[in-house]
Design a protein around this motif. Structure first.
Motif, short mmCIF file in Angstrom:
data_model
loop_
_atom_site.label_atom_id
_atom_site.label_comp_id
_atom_site.label_asym_id
_atom_site.label_seq_id
_atom_site.Cartn_x
_atom_site.Cartn_y
_atom_site.Cartn_z
N UNK A 167 7.09 23.63 9.65
CA UNK A 167 9.28 24.61 9.44
C UNK A 167 9.46 25.24 10.43
N UNK A 168 9.15 25.20 11.08
CA UNK A 168 10.38 26.12 12.32
C UNK A 168 10.70 24.89 13.55
N UNK A 169 10.70 23.82 13.09
CA UNK A 169 11.09 22.26 13.72
C UNK A 169 12.82 22.82 13.64
N UNK A 170 13.56 22.37 14.59
CA UNK A 170 15.01 22.40 14.50
C UNK A 170 15.05 20.78 15.37
N UNK A 171 16.28 19.50 14.24
CA UNK A 171 16.34 19.50 13.18
C UNK A 171 14.95 19.53 11.89
N UNK A 172 14.78 19.66 10.97
CA UNK A 172 14.04 20.05 9.94
C UNK A 172 13.16 18.37 10.06
N UNK A 173 11.82 18.76 9.72
CA UNK A 173 11.28 17.69 9.66
C UNK A 173 11.37 16.86 8.18
N UNK A 174 10.91 15.01 8.58
CA UNK A 174 11.20 14.78 6.61
C UNK A 174 10.31 14.67 5.86
N UNK A 175 11.13 15.95 4.58
CA UNK A 175 9.80 16.18 3.54
C UNK A 175 9.63 15.11 3.22
N UNK A 176 9.55 13.96 3.01
CA UNK A 176 9.73 12.72 2.63
C UNK A 176 7.95 12.42 2.86
N UNK A 177 7.79 12.37 4.16
CA UNK A 177 6.65 12.47 5.30
C UNK A 177 5.59 13.33 4.87
N UNK A 178 4.64 12.86 4.28
CA UNK A 178 3.45 13.47 4.45
C UNK A 178 2.47 14.61 5.67
N UNK A 179 3.04 13.06 6.42
CA UNK A 179 2.56 13.74 8.33
C UNK A 179 2.94 14.97 7.97
N UNK A 180 3.94 15.50 8.08
CA UNK A 180 4.28 16.56 8.60
C UNK A 180 3.99 17.82 8.08
N UNK A 181 3.29 17.62 7.33
CA UNK A 181 2.84 18.56 6.52
C UNK A 181 1.19 18.97 6.94
N UNK A 182 0.38 20.05 7.28
CA UNK A 182 -0.95 20.11 6.56
C UNK A 182 -1.18 19.80 4.90
#
Length: 226
Positions: A167-182
Motif C-alpha cells: 500500500x506504500x508503493x508510488x504509483x499505487x498498485x492496480x486495485x483490480x489485480x488480486x495478486x497485488x494484495x496479500x
C-alpha cells in the motif's frame, strides 16, 4: 445582527451535509461488495470513489472552521495557538490532497486516513480546554470524534507494517489485480479491520454531525467576539 463568522458557519454546515452523504456511499459500498479487489468498472468501486470525492469537499469546507475557531479564541484565555491552527488546517488540506492523489492511483486510496487522524488530534486539542468558545457537549463530542479519527488513521500504517507494504508503493498498485494484495484471511488483518470498524463508527460517522453543530454555533456568534 449577522454573524461575522457566517461564511465559515455555512462552510461547516455544507461540510457536514456532504460528509453524511459521503459516509452513506461508503457504508453502501462496504455492505454490498462481493470482491476484495475491485475493478474500475465495478459499481461498488464507483461508490467508493464517489465517497472519496465527497470527502474531498467535506475536508475542504472544514478548513474555514479551523480559522474561525482560532479567531474566536484570541480574545479569551487559553487561545488556540498558531501552531494548532496550522495543524488543523494542514491536516484537512492534506486529507483532501491525498484523496485526490488516491483517485488517480498516484498513492494508495487509503493513505488519506493518516492526515485525517492528525485532524482528529487537532479536534482533541481544540476541544479539551476551550470552555470559552465551545459548550461542554460540543467539546466532549469533539474529543470522542477526534479519538475515532485517530483510531481510523492508525489502520493504514499498522497495515503497512504488519500485513503488507504494497500500500506504500508510488504509483499505487492496480486495485483490480488480486495478486497485488496479500491473503485477507489472516488473524492480524482481520483484527486490524475490527480497529478500522470501531474508528469509522466513532469518528467518520459522527464527524459530519460535529461539523453541523459547529456550523450552527458559528452562525450564531456575535460581532463583539471578533
Amino acid at each position: 445582527m449577522a454573524s461575522p463568522y457566517r461564511s465559515a458557519g455555512r462552510a461547516a454546515i455544507a461540510s457536514g451535509i456532504v460528509g453524511i452523504i459521503g459516509y452513506a456511499f461508503l457504508i453502501t459500498a462496504v455492505t454490498t461488495r462481493t470482491e476484495v479487489a475491485l475493478s474500475l468498472n465495478n459499481p461498488t468501486y464507483v461508490m467508493f470513489k464517489t465517497h472519496d470525492v465527497l470527502v474531498i469537499f467535506h475536508f475542504i469546507f472544514i478548513i474555514p472552521t479551523t480559522f474561525a475557531l482560532y479567531r474566536l479564541s484570541q480574545l479569551q484565555p487559553r487561545a488556540i495557538s498558531k501552531l494548532t491552527l496550522r495543524l488543523g488546517a494542514g491536516a484537512a488540506f492534506f486529507t483532501a490532497l491525498f484523496l485526490i492523489l488516491g483517485i488517480f492511483l498516484i498513492i494508495s486510496d487509503g493513505l488519506y486516513s493518516v492526515p485525517q487522524g492528525v485532524f482528529g488530534v487537532w479536534m482533541i486539542i481544540v476541544c479539551k480546554n476551550r470552555q470559552n468558545i465551545l459548550s461542554k457537549g460540543l467539546r466532549w463530542f469533539g474529543m470522542i470524534v477526534g479519538l475515532g479519527l485517530i483510531i481510523t488513521g492508525l489502520f493504514f500504517p499498522l497495515y503497512a507494517i504488519f500485513v503488507s507494504s504494497t500500500v506504500l508503493k508510488i504509483p499505487a498498485v492496480d486495485p483490480s489485480d488480486p495478486a497485488n494484495f496479500p491473503d485477507h484471511v489472516t488473524w492480524i488483518n482481520e483484527h486490524l479491520h475490527y480497529l478500522l470498524d470501531v474508528g469509522s463508527v466513532i469518528g467518520m460517522l459522527t464527524f459530519p454531525f460535529w461539523t453541523l453543530f459547529i456550523g450552527r454555533k458559528l452562525l450564531r456568534e456575535k460581532l463583539n467576539k471578533v
